[in-house]
Design a protein around this motif. Structure first.
Motif, PDB file in Angstrom:
ATOM      1  N   PHE A  22       0.849  -1.187   0.000  1.00 27.58           N
ATOM      2  CA  PHE A  22       0.000   0.000   0.000  1.00 27.58           C
ATOM      3  C   PHE A  22       0.888   1.242   0.000  1.00 27.58           C
ATOM      4  O   PHE A  22       1.876   1.307   0.732  1.00 27.58           O
ATOM      5  CB  PHE A  22      -0.924   0.008   1.222  1.00 27.58           C
ATOM      6  N   ASP A  25      -0.177   7.378   0.111  1.00 26.73           N
ATOM      7  CA  ASP A  25      -1.492   7.989  -0.117  1.00 26.73           C
ATOM      8  C   ASP A  25      -2.623   7.022   0.226  1.00 26.73           C
ATOM      9  O   ASP A  25      -3.662   7.435   0.772  1.00 26.73           O
ATOM     10  CB  ASP A  25      -1.625   8.431  -1.575  1.00 26.73           C
ATOM     11  N   GLU A  26      -2.440   5.740  -0.093  1.00 25.12           N
ATOM     12  CA  GLU A  26      -3.469   4.748   0.226  1.00 25.12           C
ATOM     13  C   GLU A  26      -3.618   4.585   1.739  1.00 25.12           C
ATOM     14  O   GLU A  26      -4.742   4.449   2.256  1.00 25.12           O
ATOM     15  CB  GLU A  26      -3.132   3.411  -0.430  1.00 25.12           C
ATOM     16  N   ASN A  29      -5.497   7.536   3.153  1.00 26.91           N
ATOM     17  CA  ASN A  29      -6.915   7.415   2.827  1.00 26.91           C
ATOM     18  C   ASN A  29      -7.612   6.429   3.766  1.00 26.91           C
ATOM     19  O   ASN A  29      -8.726   6.697   4.260  1.00 26.91           O
ATOM     20  CB  ASN A  29      -7.067   6.967   1.373  1.00 26.91           C
ATOM     21  N   PHE A  66     -10.858  -0.074  -0.716  1.00 31.85           N
ATOM     22  CA  PHE A  66      -9.531   0.479  -0.470  1.00 31.85           C
ATOM     23  C   PHE A  66      -8.642  -0.493   0.294  1.00 31.85           C
ATOM     24  O   PHE A  66      -7.424  -0.332   0.344  1.00 31.85           O
ATOM     25  CB  PHE A  66      -9.651   1.806   0.298  1.00 31.85           C
ATOM     26  N   THR A  69      -7.757  -4.242  -2.532  1.00 30.01           N
ATOM     27  CA  THR A  69      -7.316  -3.639  -3.786  1.00 30.01           C
ATOM     28  C   THR A  69      -6.981  -4.715  -4.820  1.00 30.01           C
ATOM     29  O   THR A  69      -6.837  -5.905  -4.492  1.00 30.01           O
ATOM     30  CB  THR A  69      -6.079  -2.773  -3.556  1.00 30.01           C
TER      31      THR A  69
END
Length: 237
Positions: A22, A25-26, A29, A66, A69
């Motif tokens: 990951f 940014d992931e 989030n 999310f 993935t």
């Protein structure tokens, strides 16, 4: 990823670690979605030492795409094949000043929809209106868990300690560990990395001593159908 070596590690040791799954940014989030969730439900547990969300993916359905993935799904298929689905999920947040620790244990129970008398299933427990039962070994031996790390984790902030190969020894009680024969490994995982493990792997974690948080999502997978009328209570629709 060297698929063959990762498969061999899981088979031999009961776990493997894969970093850089990951992105930054992931991770940001994921944390943002969790922080926005309504924590008033009974499946949310918050104390000085631990914040946890049981039935995590059911409680926060917006986070599912999310978490699951394409990259993670590809890893699952490469290592285990097709047909696996989420059957249990928990989010753990161990604060930097946490004294929370977990002694050596195996993950011996599964979450199901009801309590019923079926050969090979038991003992039973119920917590926060959630039934849990110890299934036959064949179920546990085939399942696997993926732990997604939202922070860098090492021996100073509660990284798992495991006994390699203990997943192949059936029910293995912590009080019977023979440290003359067994060895311990600390499973450090970088932020955005994952640890894959078998439920029967003996594992533990220490208190945090460096004031660094440890946030982890714990997701269990199975490709098995339970005997009627039992159903996986946390299976995603």
């Amino acid at each position: 990823m060297d698929v063959i070596s990762k498969k061999e590690e899981i088979e031999k040791n009961g776990f493997t670690i894969i970093n850089n799954i990951f992105t930054e940014d992931e991770i940001v989030n994921l944390i943002t979605i969790i922080q926005k969730a309504d924590s008033s439900n009974g499946t949310f547990r918050k104390t000085k030492d631990l914040f946890a969300i049981r039935q995590f993916l059911k409680e926060i359905p917006d986070i599912v795409p999310f978490i699951l993935t394409q990259k993670l799904s590809s890893i699952i298929t490469q290592l285990f094949g097709t047909g696996y689905a989420v059957v249990k999920s928990i989010y753990f947040d161990k604060p930097g000043d946490s004294n929370w620790f977990v002694a050596y244990h195996q993950d011996l129970t599964i979450s199901v929809n009801e309590k019923t008398d079926i050969a090979g299933f038991g003992p039973w427990t119920v917590k926060q209106n959630q039934y849990a039962v110890q299934p036959p070994l064949s179920v546990l031996e085939n399942n696997f868990t993926i732990r997604i790390h939202l922070d860098d984790t090492d021996e100073n902030n509660g990284a798992l300690r495991v006994i390699p190969g203990s997943h192949r020894k059936g029910i293995y009680r912590a009080e019977t560990i023979n440290w003359n024969e067994e060895s311990e490994v600390v499973c450090g995982v970088l932020k955005g990395g994952i640890m894959i493990m078998r439920p029967l792997l003996l594992h533990a974690s220490n208190r945090t001593n460096n004031n660094h948080k440890r946030r982890v999502t714990h997701i269990e997978f199975s490709n098995q159908q339970l005997p009627s009328p039992l159903l996986w209570s946390e299976a995603l629709k």
